[in-house]
Every structure is written in C-alpha cells, then in structure tokens.
Motif scaffolding. Structure first.
Motif, PDB file in Angstrom:
ATOM      1  N   PHE A 199       5.434  -0.256 -15.491  1.00 51.79           N
ATOM      2  CA  PHE A 199       6.507   0.492 -14.839  1.00 51.79           C
ATOM      3  C   PHE A 199       6.021   1.712 -14.057  1.00 51.79           C
ATOM      4  O   PHE A 199       6.721   2.175 -13.156  1.00 51.79           O
ATOM      5  N   TYR A 200       4.862   2.244 -14.384  1.00 48.94           N
ATOM      6  CA  TYR A 200       4.361   3.426 -13.676  1.00 48.94           C
ATOM      7  C   TYR A 200       3.216   3.056 -12.731  1.00 48.94           C
ATOM      8  O   TYR A 200       3.336   3.204 -11.509  1.00 48.94           O
ATOM      9  N   VAL A 201       2.124   2.582 -13.311  1.00 49.92           N
ATOM     10  CA  VAL A 201       0.985   2.214 -12.475  1.00 49.92           C
ATOM     11  C   VAL A 201       1.342   1.050 -11.561  1.00 49.92           C
ATOM     12  O   VAL A 201       1.031   1.054 -10.365  1.00 49.92           O
ATOM     13  N   GLY A 202       2.030   0.044 -12.107  1.00 47.07           N
ATOM     14  CA  GLY A 202       2.429  -1.104 -11.301  1.00 47.07           C
ATOM     15  C   GLY A 202       3.371  -0.729 -10.172  1.00 47.07           C
ATOM     16  O   GLY A 202       3.232  -1.181  -9.034  1.00 47.07           O
ATOM     17  N   ALA A 203       4.347   0.139 -10.495  1.00 49.18           N
ATOM     18  CA  ALA A 203       5.297   0.582  -9.469  1.00 49.18           C
ATOM     19  C   ALA A 203       4.597   1.355  -8.361  1.00 49.18           C
ATOM     20  O   ALA A 203       4.884   1.166  -7.168  1.00 49.18           O
ATOM     21  N   MET A 204       3.659   2.227  -8.733  1.00 55.13           N
ATOM     22  CA  MET A 204       2.911   2.967  -7.716  1.00 55.13           C
ATOM     23  C   MET A 204       2.064   2.023  -6.862  1.00 55.13           C
ATOM     24  O   MET A 204       1.916   2.224  -5.653  1.00 55.13           O
ATOM     25  N   GLY A 205       1.521   0.996  -7.481  1.00 55.67           N
ATOM     26  CA  GLY A 205       0.741   0.017  -6.731  1.00 55.67           C
ATOM     27  C   GLY A 205       1.577  -0.711  -5.698  1.00 55.67           C
ATOM     28  O   GLY A 205       1.146  -0.929  -4.557  1.00 55.67           O
ATOM     29  N   VAL A 206       2.796  -1.076  -6.077  1.00 57.46           N
ATOM     30  CA  VAL A 206       3.696  -1.759  -5.144  1.00 57.46           C
ATOM     31  C   VAL A 206       4.080  -0.838  -3.998  1.00 57.46           C
ATOM     32  O   VAL A 206       4.093  -1.236  -2.818  1.00 57.46           O
ATOM     33  N   ILE A 207       4.389   0.421  -4.317  1.00 57.77           N
ATOM     34  CA  ILE A 207       4.763   1.389  -3.281  1.00 57.77           C
ATOM     35  C   ILE A 207       3.639   1.577  -2.268  1.00 57.77           C
ATOM     36  O   ILE A 207       3.849   1.515  -1.045  1.00 57.77           O
ATOM     37  N   LEU A 208       2.433   1.779  -2.764  1.00 58.77           N
ATOM     38  CA  LEU A 208       1.300   2.029  -1.867  1.00 58.77           C
ATOM     39  C   LEU A 208       0.897   0.776  -1.091  1.00 58.77           C
ATOM     40  O   LEU A 208       0.266   0.878  -0.034  1.00 58.77           O
ATOM     41  N   ALA A 209       1.274  -0.402  -1.604  1.00 63.52           N
ATOM     42  CA  ALA A 209       0.947  -1.639  -0.904  1.00 63.52           C
ATOM     43  C   ALA A 209       1.829  -1.868   0.321  1.00 63.52           C
ATOM     44  O   ALA A 209       1.426  -2.554   1.263  1.00 63.52           O
ATOM     45  N   ILE A 210       3.041  -1.276   0.321  1.00 65.26           N
ATOM     46  CA  ILE A 210       3.968  -1.530   1.429  1.00 65.26           C
ATOM     47  C   ILE A 210       4.340  -0.274   2.198  1.00 65.26           C
ATOM     48  O   ILE A 210       5.057  -0.356   3.201  1.00 65.26           O
ATOM     49  N   PHE A 211       3.849   0.892   1.741  1.00 65.63           N
ATOM     50  CA  PHE A 211       4.218   2.150   2.406  1.00 65.63           C
ATOM     51  C   PHE A 211       3.030   3.099   2.370  1.00 65.63           C
ATOM     52  O   PHE A 211       2.462   3.324   1.304  1.00 65.63           O
ATOM     53  N   PRO A 212       2.598   3.668   3.509  1.00 63.11           N
ATOM     54  CA  PRO A 212       1.446   4.579   3.518  1.00 63.11           C
ATOM     55  C   PRO A 212       1.690   5.799   2.625  1.00 63.11           C
ATOM     56  O   PRO A 212       2.743   6.419   2.700  1.00 63.11           O
TER      57      PRO A 212
END
Length: 213
Positions: A8-21
């Motif tokens: 929920f934390y590391v995974g969510a940040m990974g998804v955010i950074l994968a689609i948004f600078p």
C-alpha cells in the motif's frame, strides 16, 4: 505489516512514479487526485478527494483520541500536569482533549498565512518526529540486546541480522536528515528538533530532582 507497507505504500509510490514524473507532483494536494486529473478522469479525482477528506477526518479523530489518552496516562504517572488527569462524566480526558484541540487552531492559522507550503511544513514536522522515534527505538534495542547478551538471558524473538540491521537503519535515518537539510522548506524542522529534545531533557531533570528533594 511488512507486506502491507510494501503493497500500500511502496507499491503505491511505485505506481505513481511509473505514470507521473516525480518532479511534477505538487505538494498542495493528494498525488492520486493529481494523477486522475492528469489522465483526464476528473470524476474519479473528485471521488478520491472525498475519500481523502474522509480519511483525514478519521485520522484526526484517532490522533485526537490517542493524544488525549497519552496526556491522561502521563498525568496519572506523574509525568504531566494533574490538569490532564481530569475525566468528564463519560470517562473521557476532557482537559487533555481540549488542550490537543487548541493546537489544531495553529494549522488553521498556518493554512491561512501560507496555504501553498502548509503541507510541507507539517510533513517536515511529522518526518523529524518519526526519525526521532525510530532512532530512539533502534538505540534502545541495541542497548537492550547488549544487556541480554551480557546476562545470558534467552531472547524469544531476535532481530534479523543483528546488529548490522540496526546500524543500517540508523544510517538510513541520518541520510534522510541530511537530505532534509538541503531542502529549504523542510530544513526548519531540524532547528525545532534539538529544542524539543532539550526541553524534554530539562523536564526530565526537573522531575527527577524534584523526586530526590
């Protein structure tokens, strides 16, 4: 707990950074809301705003309850003014809760004075508080383990890779503090932390000296 943090934390940040600078994420709102708005789904962003506000109110309610109970417990132990030990007819520590509520007004004032950076200010305070807490836990754990090893007492749950894991964690906290020192909006918390720790130390010394006398 570890898997929840990773998901929920590391995974969510990974998804955010994968689609948004990362350098385009603003500090004035939820990054999840910004992502939905960026990809052209404003309705989802509005719904997420509602979820974020509900979660914020829930977190505030929980924090207010916890802080009130902590002040009450400290008062009962003699580590805080007796004023905080007063309960109302429902058994709630009313004075401790009201005292905690007053500090909420500071957030309103700061939000009015500097709405663009208020989030960064409180994130800086929260971050340095977490660093102090975890650094204290790690140092105490090292001392605890040293005492246990010296006395030969059995340890039911051993820290994996002790003591290397504790030192690595402390080093990581130091790196975070160094990074904060180079960010102007976060640097002020590094000035507040020593003052806070010094005030706690002075309070502890005054309390112990009063007991001796």
């Amino acid at each position: 707990m570890v898997w929840r943090i990773l998901l929920f934390y590391v995974g969510a940040m990974g998804v955010i950074l994968a689609i948004f600078p990362w350098n385009e994420i603003e500090a004035t709102g939820s990054p999840f809301v910004q992502i939905f708005s960026h990809v052209g789904i404003p309705s989802a962003a509005n719904l997420l705003n509602f979820v974020v506000l509900t979660a914020a109110l829930s977190a505030y309610n929980s924090a207010l309850y916890s802080n009130g109970r902590i002040l009450y417990g400290l008062s009962v132990q003699g580590n805080a003014p007796k004023f905080f030990g007063r309960l109302n007819s429902s058994g709630a520590p009313i004075n401790a809760i009201l005292f905690s509520t007053v500090f909420t007004l500071f957030t309103v004032v700061i939000s009015y004075l500097d709405p663009e950076k208020v989030f960064l200010y409180f994130m800086a305070l929260a971050t340095i508080s977490i660093i102090i807490n975890w650094a204290t836990i790690l140092i105490v754990q090292l001392k605890f383990r040293k005492h246990k090893d010296k006395t030969g007492e059995p340890i039911v749950f051993k820290m994996p890779l002790h003591p290397i894991s504790s030192y690595i964690s402390l080093l990581f906290l130091v790196v975070v503090v160094v990074i904060m020192a180079f960010i102007p909006d976060l640097r002020f918390s590094l000035y507040i932390a020593p003052i806070w720790l010094l005030s706690l130390y002075i309070g502890f010394k005054l309390k112990t000296s009063a007991k001796k006398n």
